[in-house]
Scaffold this active site. Structure first.
Site, mmCIF file in Angstrom:
data_model
loop_
_atom_site.group_PDB
_atom_site.id
_atom_site.type_symbol
_atom_site.label_atom_id
_atom_site.label_comp_id
_atom_site.label_asym_id
_atom_site.label_seq_id
_atom_site.Cartn_x
_atom_site.Cartn_y
_atom_site.Cartn_z
ATOM 1 C CB SER A 260 -0.889 0.015 1.243
ATOM 2 O OG SER A 260 -0.069 0.200 2.378
ATOM 3 C CE LYS A 261 0.252 8.273 -1.126
ATOM 4 N NZ LYS A 261 0.426 8.305 0.287
ATOM 5 N NE ARG A 262 -1.698 2.673 6.334
ATOM 6 C CZ ARG A 262 -2.639 1.958 6.892
ATOM 7 N NH1 ARG A 262 -3.621 2.550 7.445
ATOM 8 N NH2 ARG A 262 -2.621 0.650 6.920
ATOM 9 N N GLY A 264 4.505 2.291 1.880
ATOM 10 C CA GLY A 264 5.631 2.945 1.213
ATOM 11 C C GLY A 264 6.055 4.195 1.966
ATOM 12 C CG ASP A 265 3.390 7.560 2.250
ATOM 13 O OD1 ASP A 265 4.055 7.627 1.197
ATOM 14 O OD2 ASP A 265 2.210 7.926 2.345
#
Ligand code: GLU
Length: 494
Positions: A260-262, A264-265
């Site tokens: 997920s993008k989260r 990755g962040d």
């Protein structure tokens, strides 16, 4: 028959790694089979549409080097390539659907549906509008044709739902999962046409794939549950089905859950190919070579039989075979992605590497000539993991160290450092840099001391630490006076 594949993103935001992987596998399959790679913009859901998204998709594919053969920007004979512009095509097929009783009108209000949903979720955990309960809803199956027509003419709001017959075995084929069987009782009477008259994803997608003569549908596993619905639509219209390939999920590095993008962040890796709205960096901004990025992405669900996993896009096309696509989820590994990038950088031709150096460190040309820049390029090439490393790696040629590595200092302080620096200065001063190495060895032999101490001292003075490229080669590039200055600086520091 010529293969035609399509990448069909919805322009609802930036492309995620999963989207790039789907685009890439479509591209690879098309090129491998000398087919056509189509890009279709699936913008039926205008509410979720994000203005910049379409252009972003084009830019991303362009950067990666996998631009489509047919698209909004390069129309072939199967356009329009944006679903929002294909309404007249859909109208015809919606008419057939109703006439031949493949679908029915549903007049249910949003409130009634929501109440039914809440109740069903409480009782059974899930809500489905299907053969079991459609008799109790407000639809054309429960009223006469005249009544239905009257309501439509009087302006009643309605959707159109797929009429799924009970107890039918719906058989679909997936190239990776083989035969997928589902009893129609498991399915839902999906909404095919929304209250505003436009088709939903399922209907538009199937009509477009048929009309655009798509031979193979390659998409993410998340669309597998939709396959039986699509199968029913193909069978209803009597159309030949394309081949279906559902690519495995991309899992986060822990292997638990989707990437997920989260995630990755949190862990400092990008999930987009290029920057999104200046808010998020992409692989491009992080310093990945497009081909290296693709080389890694290709391995998310596909493995090569070739000995060398580092491949150019052309080589991947040559090796690519759907048979080698796995069923199980593919775990994302950022360290591996970086390693693949480093391998690609190491294989760059001299001229390519020099061009990158000039791009990332244009100020080098103020100080160094072509030959020196070429030498710098040679010296740092194997140390570059991401292209953004170039800036820092070049710094040592332009400036004296801003600080000294503490551990390195401790090491050289064990030597008779002040005298040693003076001796090294004399050596540098008196000799041609070309023969500095020989001079150092000769000096050490005469004095009966080890070469290590001198080399380490030189390294700390010039670079600031004990790592970095061949120090004698660095000195040859920066020249005598810079070297002497840096030695003097170290002496003062000590
Ligand atoms: N528009 C869908 C998406 O956004 C396409 C699914 C498909 O390829 O059928 O992923």
């Amino acid at each position: 028959m010529k293969e035609r594949v399509r990448f069909a993103p919805s322009p609802t935001g930036p492309l995620h790694i999963g989207g790039v992987r789907t685009a890439l596998f479509n591209y690879l399959y098309a090129k491998k089979n000398k087919g056509t790679f189509v890009l279709r913009i699936e913008d039926t859901d205008q509410k979720r549409k994000v203005e910049e998204s379409e252009e972003y998709i084009f830019e991303s594919l362009k950067w990666a080097g996998i631009s489509p053969d047919e698209s909004v920007k390069k129309p072939g004979s199967f356009g329009p390539y944006r679903q929002s512009e294909r309404q007249s095509i859909y109208k015809k097929f919606i008419k057939v659907l109703l006439e031949k009783k493949g679908a029915y009108y549903a007049f249910d209000s949003a409130e009634n549906l929501s109440a039914a949903r809440t109740l069903a979720e409480k009782e059974t955990g899930a809500f489905k509008y299907n053969y079991l309960n459609r008799g109790s809803f407000d639809n054309s199956l429960n009223c006469s044709e005249e009544e239905t027509l009257k309501r439509i003419l009087s302006g009643a709001s309605y959707t159109i739902r797929l009429w799924v017959l009970p107890d039918v075995e719906v058989i679909s084929e997936d190239e990776i999962r083989k035969t997928v069987r589902v009893n129609s009782n498991e399915l839902e009477d999906k909404v095919l046409v929304k209250a505003d008259g436009t088709p939903t994803y399922h209907l538009a997608n199937v009509i477009d794939d048929h009309c655009m003569k798509i031979t193979t549908v390659i998409r993410g596993e998340e669309w597998l549950p939709s396959l039986p619905i699509h199968t029913l639509l193909y069978e209803f219209y009597g159309w030949e089905k394309p081949k279906f390939v559902h690519l495995p999920l991309i899992l986060n590095p822990s292997g638990k859950g989707k990437l997920s993008k989260r995630d990755g962040d949190k862990n400092g890796y990008p999930v987009f190919p290029i920057a999104w709205k200046k808010e998020f960096d992409g692989y491009k901004e992080k310093g990945f070579l497009p081909e290296a990025h693709l080389n890694y992405i290709a391995q998310l669900g596909w493995s090569t039989k070739a000995e060398d996993e580092i491949m150019s896009l052309r080589e991947i096309v040559f090796e690519f075979d759907l048979k080698d696509v796995q069923k199980g989820g593919a775990r994302f590994d950022y360290d591996k992605a970086k390693w693949v990038n480093q391998q690609h950088v190491q294989r760059l031709k001299q001229k390519e590497m020099e061009a990158l150096i000039k791009e990332h460190r244009p100020d080098l040309t103020n100080t160094f000539d072509v030959g020196e820049i070429s030498k710098i390029s040679e010296l740092i090439q194997e140390r570059v993991v991401l292209l953004n490393d170039i800036h820092g790696l070049c710094a040592l040629f332009l400036e004296a160290p801003a600080a000294y590595d503490e551990k390195a200092l401790q090491k050289i302080l064990k030597l008779d450092i002040s005298n040693l620096i003076s001796e090294i200065k004399t050596l540098v001063d008196k000799n041609q840099l070309e023969s500095l190495k020989d001079a150092v060895f000769l000096f050490c032999k005469e004095k009966e001391i080890g070469v290590g101490g001198i080399m380490q001292t030189l390294r700390v003075a010039v670079v600031g630490s004990l790592s970095g490229p061949d120090i004698i080669e660095v000195i040859k590039v920066i020249g005598k006076s810079s070297t002497l200055d840096r030695l003097e600086m170290l002496k003062k520091h000590i």
